[in-house]
Design a protein around this motif. Sequence first.
Motif, PDB file in Angstrom:
ATOM      1  N   THR A 136       0.829  -1.207   0.000  1.00  0.00           N
ATOM      2  CA  THR A 136       0.000   0.000   0.000  1.00  0.00           C
ATOM      3  C   THR A 136       0.859   1.251   0.000  1.00  0.00           C
ATOM      4  N   THR A 137       1.974   1.224   0.721  1.00  0.00           N
ATOM      5  CA  THR A 137       2.885   2.376   0.732  1.00  0.00           C
ATOM      6  C   THR A 137       3.456   2.620  -0.662  1.00  0.00           C
ATOM      7  N   MET A 138       3.935   1.558  -1.306  1.00  0.00           N
ATOM      8  CA  MET A 138       4.486   1.696  -2.650  1.00  0.00           C
ATOM      9  C   MET A 138       3.422   2.141  -3.651  1.00  0.00           C
ATOM     10  N   LEU A 139       2.220   1.561  -3.544  1.00  0.00           N
ATOM     11  CA  LEU A 139       1.138   1.936  -4.459  1.00  0.00           C
ATOM     12  C   LEU A 139       0.741   3.392  -4.269  1.00  0.00           C
ATOM     13  N   THR A 140       0.653   3.831  -3.022  1.00  0.00           N
ATOM     14  CA  THR A 140       0.303   5.229  -2.741  1.00  0.00           C
ATOM     15  C   THR A 140       1.359   6.167  -3.316  1.00  0.00           C
ATOM     16  N   TRP A 141       2.635   5.835  -3.083  1.00  0.00           N
ATOM     17  CA  TRP A 141       3.713   6.652  -3.656  1.00  0.00           C
ATOM     18  C   TRP A 141       3.610   6.667  -5.178  1.00  0.00           C
ATOM     19  N   HIS A 142       3.341   5.511  -5.773  1.00  0.00           N
ATOM     20  CA  HIS A 142       3.212   5.405  -7.229  1.00  0.00           C
ATOM     21  C   HIS A 142       2.095   6.304  -7.747  1.00  0.00           C
ATOM     22  N   GLU A 159      -6.718  15.200  -4.166  1.00  0.00           N
ATOM     23  CA  GLU A 159      -7.386  15.777  -5.347  1.00  0.00           C
ATOM     24  C   GLU A 159      -6.775  15.311  -6.659  1.00  0.00           C
ATOM     25  N   LEU A 160      -6.331  14.056  -6.715  1.00  0.00           N
ATOM     26  CA  LEU A 160      -5.852  13.505  -7.981  1.00  0.00           C
ATOM     27  C   LEU A 160      -7.021  13.281  -8.933  1.00  0.00           C
ATOM     28  N   ARG A 161      -6.743  13.391 -10.224  1.00  0.00           N
ATOM     29  CA  ARG A 161      -7.766  13.177 -11.239  1.00  0.00           C
ATOM     30  C   ARG A 161      -8.082  11.690 -11.365  1.00  0.00           C
ATOM     31  N   ASN A 162      -9.355  11.383 -11.646  1.00  0.00           N
ATOM     32  CA  ASN A 162      -9.780   9.990 -11.755  1.00  0.00           C
ATOM     33  C   ASN A 162      -9.000   9.224 -12.828  1.00  0.00           C
ATOM     34  N   ALA A 163      -8.782   9.865 -13.964  1.00  0.00           N
ATOM     35  CA  ALA A 163      -8.095   9.182 -15.064  1.00  0.00           C
ATOM     36  C   ALA A 163      -6.661   8.817 -14.668  1.00  0.00           C
ATOM     37  N   SER A 216      -2.743   4.619 -12.948  1.00  0.00           N
ATOM     38  CA  SER A 216      -1.722   4.179 -11.987  1.00  0.00           C
ATOM     39  C   SER A 216      -2.102   2.856 -11.332  1.00  0.00           C
ATOM     40  N   MET A 217      -3.365   2.706 -10.975  1.00  0.00           N
ATOM     41  CA  MET A 217      -3.807   1.481 -10.302  1.00  0.00           C
ATOM     42  C   MET A 217      -3.807   0.288 -11.261  1.00  0.00           C
ATOM     43  N   SER A 220      -5.122   3.140  -0.770  1.00  0.00           N
ATOM     44  CA  SER A 220      -4.297   4.053  -1.568  1.00  0.00           C
ATOM     45  C   SER A 220      -5.161   5.022  -2.360  1.00  0.00           C
ATOM     46  N   GLY A 221      -6.273   4.512  -2.885  1.00  0.00           N
ATOM     47  CA  GLY A 221      -7.181   5.368  -3.651  1.00  0.00           C
ATOM     48  C   GLY A 221      -7.782   6.484  -2.810  1.00  0.00           C
ATOM     49  N   LEU A 222      -8.114   6.169  -1.558  1.00  0.00           N
ATOM     50  CA  LEU A 222      -8.644   7.209  -0.662  1.00  0.00           C
ATOM     51  C   LEU A 222      -7.597   8.288  -0.404  1.00  0.00           C
ATOM     52  N   VAL A 223      -6.341   7.879  -0.203  1.00  0.00           N
ATOM     53  CA  VAL A 223      -5.267   8.859  -0.019  1.00  0.00           C
ATOM     54  C   VAL A 223      -5.147   9.742  -1.259  1.00  0.00           C
TER      55      VAL A 223
END
Length: 457
Positions: A127-133, A303-307, A312-313, A295-298
């Motif tokens: 989750t840490t790596m995915l959030t950073w990504h 305010e990241l864009r959905n696209a 990234s996911m 990660s998606g909630l973070v």
Amino acid sequence: MAAIPTYHYPQQGKLTVLGAGESGVGTAILAQKKGFDVWVSDSGKIAERYKKELQETGIRYEEGKHSEQEIISSDLVVKSPGIPQNVPIVQRLKAVGIPVIAEIEFAAQYTDARLICITGSNGKSTTTMLTWHLLNHAGLNVGLAGNIGRSFALQVAREQYDYYVLELSSFMLDDMEHFRANVAVLLNITPDHLDRYDYKLENYVDSKFRIIRNQQPEDLFIYCADDPVTVQGLEKHHPIAKMLPFSIVKHVEPGAYLTSNNEIVINIPHQDTFTMDINELSLQGKHNVYNNMASGLVAKAQELRNATMKESMGSFKNIPHRLEFVACIAGVNYINDSKATNVNAVWYALESLAPQVVLIMGGVDKGNDYEMLRDLVRTKVRAIVCIGKDNSRIYDSLEEDAQIIVNSSSMRDAVEIASHLAQKGDTVLLSPACASFDWFKNFEDRGEQFKEAVMDL
């Protein structure tokens, strides 16, 4: 930018660092930069690369001992998270009133970056790596530190990030008093490291909930609403930050949930709703749905864009030693999950794989309860191959449910035995449920030896 919390530690004088690993050397370099008289003490042998870094920066050090008189003359001590609080030198320091703190807390004093902190018994590295990504891919100026990568202190000394994603272990959290997470993520709590917590789950739960310590109403607390231990912990620990739960079994709003059509939905006030089919996620398996939700909630809260999030996911590659595909040999898949150092992590691994599995497990037992594996062993596991010096508790717990359970004399021996037991279409899974220190230097060494043995088949 985040407001810097108020710390109450000496800002000059003599600073001793206990432990000369990644965090200790990073702390020493940052402390030197901030004008402290720095000294590093390690009771073991210091790795050559860290010794070289200390020598190049002119920082004094000792190895193979702790010189108590020198340590006791300190104004501030920063200790490695691997050193328990109950060792004599730490107890002596506290008795004479010398503050003993963690690298993370020390370094946080010197940055105004937004701190996104992730803990949990399982999934925190992924989750840490995915959030950073997610944040990095969106163009944010973000660092990665904590229990992963380069030390937080070293990056604070030499870099200038606007955000940090920090993986925090319970050992790190135990040493924090004034540290404040702007975003705190608690993935789950299952029995782990109980040998460090008097074999009491409630002590471990209290440790994990230290992640919300010092949070303010404008901060965020992201947690799993499906985890019974976390939910029960909320009855004792009362977050004052905004709470964002995630769940795959119920509709939660605001937060993240899974629809009957297998779509993740992320709802945060004043943000566009995010949806994504779980089949489009690069990380598969139920546990990774949870990791993606967290990660998606973070990401959505930043305010990241959905696209950008969806891209990234769908493109993220997992970290080494966590359900890492190694090879397919004679129709058998070999998977390295050496980072699975507790029973719950093995449960997640088995849950995400199809039958049949030849499971390589064992090592230094940390008070494990293997009962939760019995159903999965019965339905998915063809054989268990044990590694490590003493696997009597694995035998006692799983012998009735495993079709075959055998010992091995080395990782190479374990892989060879597993290759003979596996049939075409099976998976050989290294997922130890235990610490690695009886046969290996660490879990990375264990995973690398597994990969080498597989490639030599």
